[in-house]
Scaffold this motif. Sequence first.
Motif, PDB file in Angstrom:
ATOM      1  N   ALA A  53       0.849  -1.191   0.000  1.00 21.39           N
ATOM      2  CA  ALA A  53       0.000   0.000   0.000  1.00 21.39           C
ATOM      3  C   ALA A  53       0.887   1.245   0.000  1.00 21.39           C
ATOM      4  N   VAL A  54       0.522   2.188  -0.826  1.00 22.89           N
ATOM      5  CA  VAL A  54       1.266   3.432  -0.934  1.00 22.89           C
ATOM      6  C   VAL A  54       0.465   4.517  -0.242  1.00 22.89           C
ATOM      7  N   GLU A  55       1.102   5.204   0.668  1.00 17.99           N
ATOM      8  CA  GLU A  55       0.411   6.284   1.350  1.00 17.99           C
ATOM      9  C   GLU A  55       0.465   7.527   0.481  1.00 17.99           C
ATOM     10  N   ILE A  56      -0.704   8.084   0.208  1.00 17.05           N
ATOM     11  CA  ILE A  56      -0.793   9.275  -0.629  1.00 17.05           C
ATOM     12  C   ILE A  56      -0.567  10.497   0.254  1.00 17.05           C
ATOM     13  N   PRO A  57       0.379  11.346  -0.131  1.00 17.09           N
ATOM     14  CA  PRO A  57       0.607  12.531   0.690  1.00 17.09           C
ATOM     15  C   PRO A  57      -0.617  13.440   0.653  1.00 17.09           C
ATOM     16  N   PRO A  58      -0.831  14.187   1.699  1.00 13.29           N
ATOM     17  CA  PRO A  58      -2.008  15.047   1.718  1.00 13.29           C
ATOM     18  C   PRO A  58      -1.931  16.131   0.640  1.00 13.29           C
ATOM     19  N   ALA A  59      -3.081  16.489   0.132  1.00 10.39           N
ATOM     20  CA  ALA A  59      -3.165  17.585  -0.829  1.00 10.39           C
ATOM     21  C   ALA A  59      -3.292  18.879  -0.027  1.00 10.39           C
ATOM     22  N   GLN A  60      -3.006  19.982  -0.680  1.00 14.04           N
ATOM     23  CA  GLN A  60      -3.156  21.261   0.005  1.00 14.04           C
ATOM     24  C   GLN A  60      -4.251  22.081  -0.664  1.00 14.04           C
ATOM     25  N   VAL A  61      -4.997  22.781   0.157  1.00  9.55           N
ATOM     26  CA  VAL A  61      -6.033  23.694  -0.303  1.00  9.55           C
ATOM     27  C   VAL A  61      -5.692  25.065   0.239  1.00  9.55           C
ATOM     28  N   ALA A  62      -5.739  26.055  -0.626  1.00 10.16           N
ATOM     29  CA  ALA A  62      -5.443  27.426  -0.196  1.00 10.16           C
ATOM     30  C   ALA A  62      -6.690  28.044   0.425  1.00 10.16           C
ATOM     31  N   VAL A  63      -6.486  28.734   1.531  1.00 14.88           N
ATOM     32  CA  VAL A  63      -7.538  29.550   2.143  1.00 14.88           C
ATOM     33  C   VAL A  63      -7.279  30.957   1.626  1.00 14.88           C
ATOM     34  N   THR A  64      -8.278  31.573   0.974  1.00 13.51           N
ATOM     35  CA  THR A  64      -8.062  32.849   0.304  1.00 13.51           C
ATOM     36  C   THR A  64      -8.854  33.984   0.951  1.00 13.51           C
ATOM     37  N   ALA A  65      -8.451  35.204   0.630  1.00 14.00           N
ATOM     38  CA  ALA A  65      -9.101  36.402   1.175  1.00 14.00           C
ATOM     39  C   ALA A  65     -10.469  36.606   0.518  1.00 14.00           C
ATOM     40  N   PRO A  66     -11.514  36.877   1.309  1.00 15.52           N
ATOM     41  CA  PRO A  66     -12.847  37.073   0.752  1.00 15.52           C
ATOM     42  C   PRO A  66     -13.044  38.449   0.111  1.00 15.52           C
ATOM     43  N   MET A  67     -12.118  39.379   0.382  1.00 14.69           N
ATOM     44  CA  MET A  67     -12.184  40.730  -0.188  1.00 14.69           C
ATOM     45  C   MET A  67     -10.844  41.406   0.049  1.00 14.69           C
ATOM     46  N   PRO A  68     -10.571  42.516  -0.654  1.00 16.79           N
ATOM     47  CA  PRO A  68      -9.334  43.239  -0.358  1.00 16.79           C
ATOM     48  C   PRO A  68      -9.464  43.951   0.987  1.00 16.79           C
ATOM     49  N   GLY A  69      -8.365  44.071   1.696  1.00 16.48           N
ATOM     50  CA  GLY A  69      -8.392  44.752   2.991  1.00 16.48           C
ATOM     51  C   GLY A  69      -7.155  44.444   3.798  1.00 16.48           C
ATOM     52  N   ARG A  70      -7.282  44.625   5.099  1.00 13.14           N
ATOM     53  CA  ARG A  70      -6.184  44.378   6.026  1.00 13.14           C
ATOM     54  C   ARG A  70      -6.493  43.097   6.772  1.00 13.14           C
ATOM     55  N   LEU A  71      -5.483  42.224   6.879  1.00 22.52           N
ATOM     56  CA  LEU A  71      -5.674  40.921   7.518  1.00 22.52           C
ATOM     57  C   LEU A  71      -5.373  40.991   9.006  1.00 22.52           C
ATOM     58  N   TRP A  72      -6.269  40.401   9.784  1.00 21.49           N
ATOM     59  CA  TRP A  72      -6.075  40.333  11.232  1.00 21.49           C
ATOM     60  C   TRP A  72      -6.036  38.872  11.650  1.00 21.49           C
ATOM     61  N   LEU A  73      -4.857  38.434  12.094  1.00 22.71           N
ATOM     62  CA  LEU A  73      -4.698  37.098  12.658  1.00 22.71           C
ATOM     63  C   LEU A  73      -4.923  37.128  14.174  1.00 22.71           C
ATOM     64  N   GLN A  74      -4.746  38.345  14.751  1.00 20.57           N
ATOM     65  CA  GLN A  74      -4.944  38.551  16.183  1.00 20.57           C
ATOM     66  C   GLN A  74      -5.852  39.755  16.375  1.00 20.57           C
ATOM     67  N   ASP A  75      -6.606  39.734  17.441  1.00 23.22           N
ATOM     68  CA  ASP A  75      -7.446  40.872  17.796  1.00 23.22           C
ATOM     69  C   ASP A  75      -6.512  42.044  18.100  1.00 23.22           C
ATOM     70  N   PRO A  76      -6.683  43.212  17.415  1.00 30.29           N
ATOM     71  CA  PRO A  76      -5.753  44.332  17.619  1.00 30.29           C
ATOM     72  C   PRO A  76      -5.797  44.918  19.037  1.00 30.29           C
ATOM     73  N   LEU A  77      -6.898  44.736  19.754  1.00 33.20           N
ATOM     74  CA  LEU A  77      -6.993  45.294  21.115  1.00 33.20           C
ATOM     75  C   LEU A  77      -6.452  44.335  22.161  1.00 33.20           C
ATOM     76  N   SER A  78      -6.841  43.071  22.093  1.00 31.26           N
ATOM     77  CA  SER A  78      -6.432  42.116  23.135  1.00 31.26           C
ATOM     78  C   SER A  78      -5.155  41.364  22.778  1.00 31.26           C
ATOM     79  N   GLY A  79      -4.818  41.284  21.494  1.00 30.83           N
ATOM     80  CA  GLY A  79      -3.639  40.530  21.073  1.00 30.83           C
ATOM     81  C   GLY A  79      -3.868  39.029  21.011  1.00 30.83           C
ATOM     82  N   LYS A  80      -5.090  38.586  21.310  1.00 32.83           N
ATOM     83  CA  LYS A  80      -5.398  37.150  21.256  1.00 32.83           C
ATOM     84  C   LYS A  80      -5.583  36.716  19.803  1.00 32.83           C
ATOM     85  N   ASN A  81      -5.175  35.490  19.519  1.00 33.52           N
ATOM     86  CA  ASN A  81      -5.351  34.945  18.169  1.00 33.52           C
ATOM     87  C   ASN A  81      -6.830  34.847  17.815  1.00 33.52           C
ATOM     88  N   VAL A  82      -7.160  35.249  16.592  1.00 32.71           N
ATOM     89  CA  VAL A  82      -8.539  35.137  16.105  1.00 32.71           C
ATOM     90  C   VAL A  82      -8.885  33.668  15.882  1.00 32.71           C
TER      91      VAL A  82
END
Length: 147
Positions: A53-82
Amino acid sequence: MIAFRELQSLVNQMQRSGLSRLEINGADYAIRMSCQPGSPRPAAAPEPEPVAAVEIPPAQVAVTAPMPGRLWLQDPLSGKNVGPVSGPVEAGCLLALVQAGPLCLPVRAPQDGILASIDVTQGQAVEYDQPLMQLDIKEQDHAQHRP
């Protein structure tokens, strides 16, 4: 025209029935076959060895931006991850936010997978449909997601 597989089938039937001669005439062809009645069939090819049996490596799917703008990975006020910064994620899981003016749109996982990479940084300007993150997914899940 008669196909080669049909000829093979006819030869096998001739051998089983004990016929030594067969003649077939068509509109644009004629076939004459002779064989020894009861002659042994050609030896069958050896069966191939089972393949590991050959193990198939996982495929990758891109997560894309729904609109142009500024990206926030963390809440700018609390600094906690979104959203999570690595590991498994479920379909619909909140990963980040994209802000355009006062409006923020969620960036969600399109399907179950493992967050493999984040290709942008906190506060970075992004364009519509720009790849932001990569999810590793199983190949059968990938096939279901294709448009």
